[in-house]
Motif scaffolding. Structure first.
Motif, mmCIF file in Angstrom:
data_model
loop_
_atom_site.group_PDB
_atom_site.id
_atom_site.type_symbol
_atom_site.label_atom_id
_atom_site.label_comp_id
_atom_site.label_asym_id
_atom_site.label_seq_id
_atom_site.Cartn_x
_atom_site.Cartn_y
_atom_site.Cartn_z
ATOM 1 N N ALA A 234 -17.126 -16.870 41.962
ATOM 2 C CA ALA A 234 -16.154 -17.331 40.970
ATOM 3 C C ALA A 234 -15.226 -16.209 40.525
ATOM 4 C CB ALA A 234 -16.878 -17.915 39.763
ATOM 5 N N GLN A 235 -15.674 -14.955 40.708
ATOM 6 C CA GLN A 235 -14.833 -13.808 40.370
ATOM 7 C C GLN A 235 -14.121 -13.254 41.594
ATOM 8 O OE1 GLN A 235 -17.644 -11.144 38.478
ATOM 9 N NE2 GLN A 235 -17.401 -12.121 36.483
ATOM 10 N N SER A 236 -14.860 -13.048 42.679
ATOM 11 C CA SER A 236 -14.260 -12.401 43.857
ATOM 12 C C SER A 236 -13.276 -13.308 44.578
ATOM 13 C CB SER A 236 -15.360 -11.934 44.824
ATOM 14 O OG SER A 236 -16.083 -13.039 45.337
ATOM 15 N N MET A 237 -13.431 -14.633 44.448
ATOM 16 C CA MET A 237 -12.518 -15.591 45.074
ATOM 17 C C MET A 237 -12.002 -16.562 44.019
ATOM 18 S SD MET A 237 -14.394 -16.372 48.704
ATOM 19 C CE MET A 237 -14.873 -15.042 49.825
ATOM 20 N N ALA A 238 -11.585 -16.020 42.882
ATOM 21 C CA ALA A 238 -11.263 -16.824 41.701
ATOM 22 C C ALA A 238 -10.218 -17.896 41.962
ATOM 23 C CB ALA A 238 -10.793 -15.902 40.572
ATOM 24 N N THR A 239 -9.179 -17.588 42.717
ATOM 25 C CA THR A 239 -8.072 -18.521 42.907
ATOM 26 C C THR A 239 -8.193 -19.337 44.191
ATOM 27 O OG1 THR A 239 -6.723 -16.837 44.027
ATOM 28 C CG2 THR A 239 -6.520 -16.999 41.637
ATOM 29 N N GLN A 240 -9.332 -19.233 44.861
ATOM 30 C CA GLN A 240 -9.517 -19.880 46.157
ATOM 31 C C GLN A 240 -9.951 -21.330 45.987
ATOM 32 O OE1 GLN A 240 -8.844 -18.368 48.958
ATOM 33 N NE2 GLN A 240 -9.979 -19.321 50.602
ATOM 34 N N LEU A 241 -9.280 -22.229 46.723
ATOM 35 C CA LEU A 241 -9.763 -23.585 46.926
ATOM 36 C C LEU A 241 -10.681 -23.585 48.141
ATOM 37 C CD1 LEU A 241 -6.519 -25.723 46.526
ATOM 38 C CD2 LEU A 241 -8.567 -26.009 45.140
ATOM 39 N N SER A 242 -11.691 -24.426 48.151
ATOM 40 C CA SER A 242 -12.577 -24.484 49.310
ATOM 41 C C SER A 242 -11.855 -25.075 50.508
ATOM 42 C CB SER A 242 -13.819 -25.327 48.989
ATOM 43 O OG SER A 242 -13.493 -26.701 48.911
ATOM 44 N N SER A 243 -12.374 -24.783 51.699
ATOM 45 C CA SER A 243 -11.800 -25.372 52.914
ATOM 46 C C SER A 243 -11.911 -26.890 52.880
ATOM 47 C CB SER A 243 -12.516 -24.819 54.151
ATOM 48 O OG SER A 243 -13.910 -25.099 54.102
ATOM 49 N N THR A 244 -12.968 -27.410 52.264
ATOM 50 C CA THR A 244 -13.118 -28.858 52.132
ATOM 51 C C THR A 244 -12.036 -29.425 51.227
ATOM 52 O OG1 THR A 244 -15.507 -28.580 52.381
ATOM 53 C CG2 THR A 244 -14.748 -30.702 51.571
ATOM 54 N N ALA A 245 -11.688 -28.709 50.165
ATOM 55 C CA ALA A 245 -10.603 -29.146 49.282
ATOM 56 C C ALA A 245 -9.282 -29.206 50.033
ATOM 57 C CB ALA A 245 -10.491 -28.204 48.081
ATOM 58 N N ARG A 246 -9.017 -28.189 50.859
ATOM 59 C CA ARG A 246 -7.756 -28.184 51.623
ATOM 60 C C ARG A 246 -7.741 -29.313 52.650
ATOM 61 N NH1 ARG A 246 -8.815 -22.585 51.277
ATOM 62 N NH2 ARG A 246 -9.620 -22.533 53.400
ATOM 63 N N ASP A 247 -8.906 -29.606 53.249
ATOM 64 C CA ASP A 247 -8.969 -30.710 54.204
ATOM 65 C C ASP A 247 -8.648 -32.043 53.523
ATOM 66 O OD1 ASP A 247 -9.615 -29.190 56.448
ATOM 67 O OD2 ASP A 247 -11.770 -29.313 56.078
ATOM 68 N N LEU A 248 -9.236 -32.296 52.359
ATOM 69 C CA LEU A 248 -8.961 -33.543 51.654
ATOM 70 C C LEU A 248 -7.500 -33.626 51.244
ATOM 71 C CD1 LEU A 248 -12.011 -34.251 49.308
ATOM 72 C CD2 LEU A 248 -11.608 -35.005 51.641
ATOM 73 N N MET A 249 -6.943 -32.504 50.803
ATOM 74 C CA MET A 249 -5.553 -32.469 50.380
ATOM 75 C C MET A 249 -4.624 -32.857 51.522
ATOM 76 S SD MET A 249 -3.552 -29.149 48.865
ATOM 77 C CE MET A 249 -3.785 -28.241 50.391
ATOM 78 N N ARG A 250 -4.987 -32.449 52.746
ATOM 79 C CA ARG A 250 -4.128 -32.693 53.909
ATOM 80 C C ARG A 250 -4.500 -33.961 54.671
ATOM 81 N NH1 ARG A 250 -5.095 -26.391 55.442
ATOM 82 N NH2 ARG A 250 -3.591 -25.490 53.985
ATOM 83 N N GLY A 251 -5.548 -34.646 54.220
ATOM 84 C CA GLY A 251 -5.976 -35.834 54.932
ATOM 85 C C GLY A 251 -6.695 -35.555 56.226
ATOM 86 N N HIS A 252 -7.293 -34.357 56.345
ATOM 87 C CA HIS A 252 -8.018 -33.972 57.562
ATOM 88 C C HIS A 252 -9.519 -34.219 57.384
ATOM 89 C CE1 HIS A 252 -4.673 -30.813 58.565
ATOM 90 N NE2 HIS A 252 -4.275 -32.065 58.734
ATOM 91 N N PRO A 253 -10.239 -34.470 58.469
ATOM 92 C CA PRO A 253 -11.707 -34.546 58.372
ATOM 93 C C PRO A 253 -12.268 -33.189 57.932
ATOM 94 C CG PRO A 253 -10.920 -35.420 60.477
ATOM 95 C CD PRO A 253 -9.754 -34.747 59.837
ATOM 96 N N SER A 254 -13.272 -33.234 57.088
ATOM 97 C CA SER A 254 -13.874 -31.991 56.598
ATOM 98 C C SER A 254 -15.142 -31.654 57.388
ATOM 99 C CB SER A 254 -14.216 -32.121 55.113
ATOM 100 O OG SER A 254 -15.407 -32.884 54.946
ATOM 101 N N GLU A 255 -15.728 -30.519 57.032
ATOM 102 C CA GLU A 255 -16.990 -30.085 57.634
ATOM 103 C C GLU A 255 -18.193 -30.455 56.773
ATOM 104 O OE1 GLU A 255 -16.413 -26.140 60.149
ATOM 105 O OE2 GLU A 255 -15.610 -25.873 58.134
ATOM 106 N N ILE A 256 -18.029 -31.414 55.862
ATOM 107 C CA ILE A 256 -19.084 -31.697 54.894
ATOM 108 C C ILE A 256 -20.388 -32.112 55.569
ATOM 109 C CG2 ILE A 256 -18.578 -34.151 54.506
ATOM 110 C CD1 ILE A 256 -19.265 -31.475 51.785
ATOM 111 N N ASP A 257 -20.313 -32.756 56.741
ATOM 112 C CA ASP A 257 -21.537 -33.141 57.454
ATOM 113 C C ASP A 257 -22.331 -31.932 57.926
ATOM 114 O OD1 ASP A 257 -21.040 -35.804 57.109
ATOM 115 O OD2 ASP A 257 -20.308 -36.169 59.144
ATOM 116 N N HIS A 258 -21.668 -30.788 58.046
ATOM 117 C CA HIS A 258 -22.320 -29.567 58.515
ATOM 118 C C HIS A 258 -22.593 -28.592 57.373
ATOM 119 C CE1 HIS A 258 -21.733 -30.780 62.698
ATOM 120 N NE2 HIS A 258 -20.587 -31.271 62.267
ATOM 121 N N ILE A 259 -22.306 -29.024 56.153
ATOM 122 C CA ILE A 259 -22.592 -28.205 54.967
ATOM 123 C C ILE A 259 -23.679 -28.936 54.173
ATOM 124 C CG2 ILE A 259 -21.569 -27.054 52.953
ATOM 125 C CD1 ILE A 259 -18.885 -27.069 54.443
#
Length: 300
Positions: A234-259
């Motif tokens: 939460a400190q070292s990557m404070a402004t980072q959105l997760s890759s899953t968040a970016r996938d949903l934002m773009r309408g792409h399939p996420s890796e949630i099945d592998h997480i």
């Protein structure tokens, strides 16, 4: 192979240090890189780096080392595309989320694959434009001739640690991803703002405990203090959105099945309850199935 945010960062850094690099990626990125070079933007500098780029898997044909960076959902497909073009001497490293990609890829290729743990915050800001937000080190399993790859990375400013306990390190990273990825995706919030929400730390603690129980059942010793690592993100990557968040934002399939989904499958195999992981997995899958791309939240 799979030159998105991770592949472009490591490929760009190696090319910047003078190494011969080919990026294999999607058409829009490849076209931009072919025309203008890769734009690599860090906190301290921005450069355009000249390197080869192609959409064809035959780009691996002359490689000594292949950094396999595709999404976990594409492991088998991309591996099959790459297999006919690999030289017998090539070393393949899996730089992917999740804990089972290296054996899955090895089964497709019919050859060993070296698992690696990736600690980097990066994202694609546009075609041929990668932004680096922090970190960048790798942890890899030992293999013959690893010294040559480690030396090349050192020239590029990439720290590499060799460890016999990569599986435990992969699980440690998986636990962090389970704690953050789905929650960041469902709220569309970067990490520092996410953890400020009421009750969020308690939810993340539930996720961590479930994951540690599954890892123990799998016989995996997870190194370090995973809760301290979760708090530190939460400190070292404070402004980072997760890759899953970016996938949903773009309408792409996420890796949630592998997480979170992977934790659920292994929990079922051992008869363990994982309600927090199950709920987050179900909600992300529902969002993927029934909603259009979501607007991103502005970082603080």
């Amino acid at each position: 192979m799979g030159a998105g945010a991770v592949g472009c960062y490591y490929g760009g850094m190696l090319a910047r240090a003078g190494h011969d690099v080919t990026l294999i990626g999607r058409p829009a990125h490849v076209q931009a890189i072919q025309q203008q070079g890769l734009r690599l933007q860090t906190r301290d500098w921005t450069e355009r780096i000249a390197l080869q780029a192609t959409t064809d898997a035959n780009g691996v044909a002359s490689a000594d080392v292949v950094l396999f960076c595709v999404k976990s959902t594409d492991t088998e497909t991309a591996g099959a595309q790459m297999r006919p073009h690999l030289s017998p001497q090539a070393t393949v490293l899996s730089l992917q989320n999740g804990v089972d990609n290296a054996p899955r890829l090895a089964a497709v290729l019919g050859r060993p694959v070296i698992p690696a743990v990736v600690y980097v915050a990066s994202g694609m800001a546009g075609p041929g434009h990668v932004q680096h937000h922090g970190r960048g080190e790798l942890v890899i399993s030992p293999y013959p001739d690893a010294d040559a790859f480690i030396a090349a990375c050192a020239q590029a400013g990439i720290g590499v640690t060799v460890s016999e306990e990569v599986q435990g390190a992969l699980w440690a990273k998986l636990i962090i991803n389970c704690a953050y990825n789905a929650l960041s995706a469902l709220t569309q919030l970067p990490y520092a703002r996410l953890v400020q929400l009421e009750g969020m730390w308690a939810v993340m603690r539930d996720i961590e405990r479930e994951c540690l129980a599954v890892a123990a059942a799998e016989g995996v010793a997870v190194p370090g203090d995973t809760w301290a690592a979760i708090e530190g993100i939460a400190q070292s990557m404070a402004t980072q959105l997760s890759s899953t968040a970016r996938d949903l934002m773009r309408g792409h399939p996420s890796e949630i099945d592998h997480i979170n989904g992977y934790v659920i499958r292994r929990a079922e195999a051992h008869g363990l309850p994982v309600p927090a992981n199950r709920l987050l997995h179900a909600l992300v899958r529902a969002r993927e199935a029934g909603h259009p791309p979501m607007p991103t939240a502005s970082a603080p």
